[in-house]
Design a protein around this motif. Sequence first.
Motif, short mmCIF file in Angstrom:
data_model
loop_
_atom_site.label_atom_id
_atom_site.label_comp_id
_atom_site.label_asym_id
_atom_site.label_seq_id
_atom_site.Cartn_x
_atom_site.Cartn_y
_atom_site.Cartn_z
N TRP A 1 0.83 -1.21 0.00
CA TRP A 1 0.00 0.00 0.00
C TRP A 1 0.87 1.26 0.00
CZ3 TRP A 1 -4.72 1.25 -1.26
CH2 TRP A 1 -5.20 2.51 -0.93
N VAL A 2 1.96 1.24 0.77
CA VAL A 2 2.88 2.38 0.75
C VAL A 2 3.33 2.64 -0.68
CG1 VAL A 2 5.14 3.22 1.49
CG2 VAL A 2 3.65 2.06 3.12
N ALA A 3 3.69 1.57 -1.39
CA ALA A 3 4.18 1.72 -2.76
C ALA A 3 3.11 2.21 -3.72
CB ALA A 3 4.75 0.39 -3.25
N SER A 4 1.91 1.63 -3.63
CA SER A 4 0.86 1.97 -4.60
C SER A 4 0.20 3.31 -4.33
CB SER A 4 -0.20 0.86 -4.64
OG SER A 4 -0.87 0.74 -3.40
N SER A 5 0.13 3.70 -3.05
CA SER A 5 -0.57 4.94 -2.71
C SER A 5 0.25 6.18 -2.97
CB SER A 5 -1.03 4.92 -1.25
OG SER A 5 0.07 4.88 -0.36
N THR A 6 1.56 6.02 -3.11
CA THR A 6 2.46 7.18 -3.21
C THR A 6 3.05 7.36 -4.60
OG1 THR A 6 4.32 5.84 -2.40
CG2 THR A 6 3.04 7.07 -0.76
N VAL A 7 2.43 6.76 -5.60
CA VAL A 7 2.81 7.01 -7.00
C VAL A 7 1.65 7.70 -7.69
CG1 VAL A 7 4.45 5.11 -7.16
CG2 VAL A 7 2.04 4.72 -7.73
N ALA A 8 1.95 8.44 -8.75
CA ALA A 8 0.92 9.19 -9.46
C ALA A 8 0.02 8.23 -10.24
CB ALA A 8 1.57 10.19 -10.40
N SER A 9 -1.24 8.11 -9.79
CA SER A 9 -2.19 7.23 -10.45
C SER A 9 -3.48 7.94 -10.84
CB SER A 9 -2.53 6.04 -9.54
OG SER A 9 -3.09 6.49 -8.31
N ALA A 10 -3.71 9.12 -10.27
CA ALA A 10 -4.93 9.87 -10.56
C ALA A 10 -4.83 10.52 -11.95
CB ALA A 10 -5.15 10.94 -9.50
N PRO A 11 -5.97 10.80 -12.58
CA PRO A 11 -5.96 11.41 -13.93
C PRO A 11 -5.68 12.91 -13.90
CG PRO A 11 -8.23 11.03 -13.23
CD PRO A 11 -7.36 10.43 -12.16
N THR A 12 -4.51 13.28 -13.39
CA THR A 12 -4.12 14.69 -13.37
C THR A 12 -3.67 15.12 -14.77
OG1 THR A 12 -1.90 14.04 -12.67
CG2 THR A 12 -3.45 14.63 -10.94
N ALA A 13 -3.58 16.42 -14.98
CA ALA A 13 -3.19 16.95 -16.28
C ALA A 13 -1.72 16.61 -16.57
CB ALA A 13 -3.39 18.45 -16.32
N PRO A 14 -1.39 16.28 -17.81
CA PRO A 14 0.00 15.96 -18.16
C PRO A 14 0.93 17.12 -17.84
CG PRO A 14 -1.50 15.35 -19.94
CD PRO A 14 -2.31 16.13 -18.96
N GLY A 15 2.09 16.79 -17.29
CA GLY A 15 3.09 17.80 -16.99
C GLY A 15 2.85 18.58 -15.71
N LYS A 16 1.80 18.25 -14.97
CA LYS A 16 1.49 18.93 -13.73
C LYS A 16 1.80 18.03 -12.54
CE LYS A 16 -0.19 22.57 -15.80
NZ LYS A 16 0.46 23.90 -15.70
N ILE A 17 1.63 18.56 -11.34
CA ILE A 17 1.86 17.77 -10.14
C ILE A 17 0.96 16.55 -10.14
CG2 ILE A 17 0.18 19.02 -8.73
CD1 ILE A 17 2.27 18.82 -6.41
N GLY A 18 1.49 15.42 -9.66
CA GLY A 18 0.73 14.17 -9.67
C GLY A 18 0.05 13.91 -8.34
N TYR A 19 -0.86 12.94 -8.36
CA TYR A 19 -1.61 12.59 -7.17
C TYR A 19 -1.83 11.09 -7.13
CZ TYR A 19 -4.73 13.69 -3.25
OH TYR A 19 -5.28 13.81 -2.00
N GLY A 20 -1.68 10.51 -5.93
CA GLY A 20 -1.91 9.08 -5.74
C GLY A 20 -3.17 8.86 -4.95
N TYR A 21 -3.06 8.07 -3.89
CA TYR A 21 -4.19 7.86 -2.99
C TYR A 21 -4.03 8.76 -1.76
CZ TYR A 21 -4.88 3.60 -5.80
OH TYR A 21 -5.08 2.70 -6.82
N GLN A 22 -4.37 10.04 -1.93
CA GLN A 22 -4.28 11.05 -0.88
C GLN A 22 -2.84 11.43 -0.55
OE1 GLN A 22 -7.75 12.00 0.94
NE2 GLN A 22 -7.92 11.48 -1.24
N TRP A 23 -1.95 11.23 -1.51
CA TRP A 23 -0.57 11.71 -1.43
C TRP A 23 -0.26 12.48 -2.72
CZ3 TRP A 23 2.82 11.17 2.65
CH2 TRP A 23 2.52 10.20 3.62
N TRP A 24 0.60 13.50 -2.60
CA TRP A 24 1.03 14.29 -3.74
C TRP A 24 2.38 13.79 -4.26
CZ3 TRP A 24 -1.96 18.25 -5.71
CH2 TRP A 24 -2.99 18.73 -4.88
#
Length: 387
Positions: free
Chosen positions: A305-328
């Motif tokens: 969960w540490v690994a999967s929640s802290t990588v960019a997986s949300a559909p954020t805009a390309p080239g912008k800050i990423g978002y995982g599961y409540q982590w930036w």
Amino acid sequence: MRRFGKWLGRLLLALVLAAVVVGLWKREEITRLLAVNSLFSAEKIVSNFSHMDAAFLTTPVPRGNGPTTPLDYGPETTLPSQVNQWITDRTVTALVVLKDGDIVYENYFQGTGPDDLRISWSVAKSYLSALVGILLDEGKIASLDDPVTQYAPQLKGSAYDGATLRNVLQMSSGVTFDEDYLDKNSDINRMGRILALGGKMDDFTADLTERFAEPGQQWQYVSIDTHVIGMVVRGATGRSIADLLSEKIIVPLGLERSPYYVTDGVGTAFVLGGLNLTTRDYARFAQMFAQGGEWQGQQIVPAAWVASSTVASAPTAPGKIGYGYQWWIPQGAAPGEYMARGVYGQYLYIDTARNVVIATNAADRKFREPGVSQRNIDIFRLIAENL
């Protein structure tokens, strides 16, 4: 006429007495509302952020009776000279830096101290995410793709009907929610008044009916999504967030002081931003994540969960800050570089490759100005690179 005058006098007296009675009856609510209205004022913000229990209803998150787990002190580090100006510019109140698990820099500013229980704001979201990972591993929650209404049936017919747990973890619910802290009529400030007046966050959330997109299609930071995660957790377990967080995370971490949550009028934890801890205790949580969820020989949060929640997986805009599961995940992040972030300058920054953890609190009333967020990240990276 004399009789009318006596009647009018009695009426006025009765109205005054009624006003006094109502004022006494609603004194706490009125006091909290006034506190909310001045929460971010220049002359009060620093003190308010260390004394949120004076403005809101709260519930403890017991640390238990065990010993405080050590945070050892390594060789004291002199930080790059740019950090000093940043501390002033951003009204930093606390800065704790760990290298290889040891404290190498610790300082407090603006009249604050190491024992202050500081408001997390949205850093609290990452704590709730960790709790979700534990409950998934335990089987209390079956899948991230379960609809939120499976665990929180009150949301049927609301804007959240059709959203999954994954959607709300990734801030891609599509629910319309105005999060402008500077607009007194925004949804986020209406929510603040609900808290101050002892209303119910669940009812407030279930009353939301509008979407700007279908669930999963578009990312937009919507703090109320995190409250829905809390509703799912409570529905899946039949327990309060404070009790679960205490048992699963806070007690095993061996904190210095018992944290507390700001709550609504029925004791429901304000999970999207109401957690209060010392800065060193924030650092303990971040260090546990830097160690893959392990602390003092115990696996607190599943490593997967540490690994999967802290990588960019949300559909954020390309080239912008990423978002995982409540982590930036910062733009251009190296593997294992991520952070928790709250308004007014609250951060947990983790650089796993360098084994650097930074916990900082602030009362930065200019946090929304262009370039401030990136400047904060640049400072964290500068510190990590120079250790």
